[in-house]
Design an enzyme around this catalytic site. Sequence first.
Site, short mmCIF file in Angstrom:
data_model
loop_
_atom_site.label_atom_id
_atom_site.label_comp_id
_atom_site.label_asym_id
_atom_site.label_seq_id
_atom_site.Cartn_x
_atom_site.Cartn_y
_atom_site.Cartn_z
N ASP A 211 27.28 1.39 -4.36
CA ASP A 211 27.22 2.01 -5.70
C ASP A 211 28.19 2.97 -5.51
O ASP A 211 29.11 3.09 -6.53
CB ASP A 211 25.72 2.72 -5.99
N HIS B 51 0.96 -1.08 -0.03
CA HIS B 51 0.01 0.02 0.05
C HIS B 51 0.87 1.16 -0.07
O HIS B 51 1.92 1.36 0.64
CB HIS B 51 -0.95 0.02 1.22
#
Length: 160
Positions: free
Chosen positions: A129, A78
Amino acid sequence: MTNPFTHINQDGKANMVDVTHKIVTERQARAQAFIEMSASTLKAIVDGNHHKGDVFATARIAGIMAAKKTADLIPLCHPLALTKVEVELIAEPEFNRVRITSLCKLSGKTGVEMEALTAASVAALTIYDMCKALQKDMIISNVKLLEKTGGKSGHFKAQE
């Protein structure tokens, strides 16, 4: 027999849980992740000598943004109006790692466990990263829910 899986309907098809009639409660979840690396990579982050800039600041922002986008990433999750997202990054040089913890809060009809887990995971991925040019064999591990409160299932706290 009733279906024990809430995200599968009676026909066995994926379905978003209907929370229309659930009551609004204050809900909170905390999660963690670790990223292990060499001492030299950790030192570059902590000393602020990383060529890409402030790794912790970037990872913190990425984790917060990820929590807010969890419904876009996890099917059947949700969309939530989060009222607080916190991401903390702690260097643990004795273990050559960073401990990432997240906290998500809201008043709503469904829990925030997935948001907290997503925040911690994406913060760890962001560190990877930013540091992959220095080291490619970093290890992200031990992603888990630490604690959650609120809702029908009540309080949960992971064993340390």
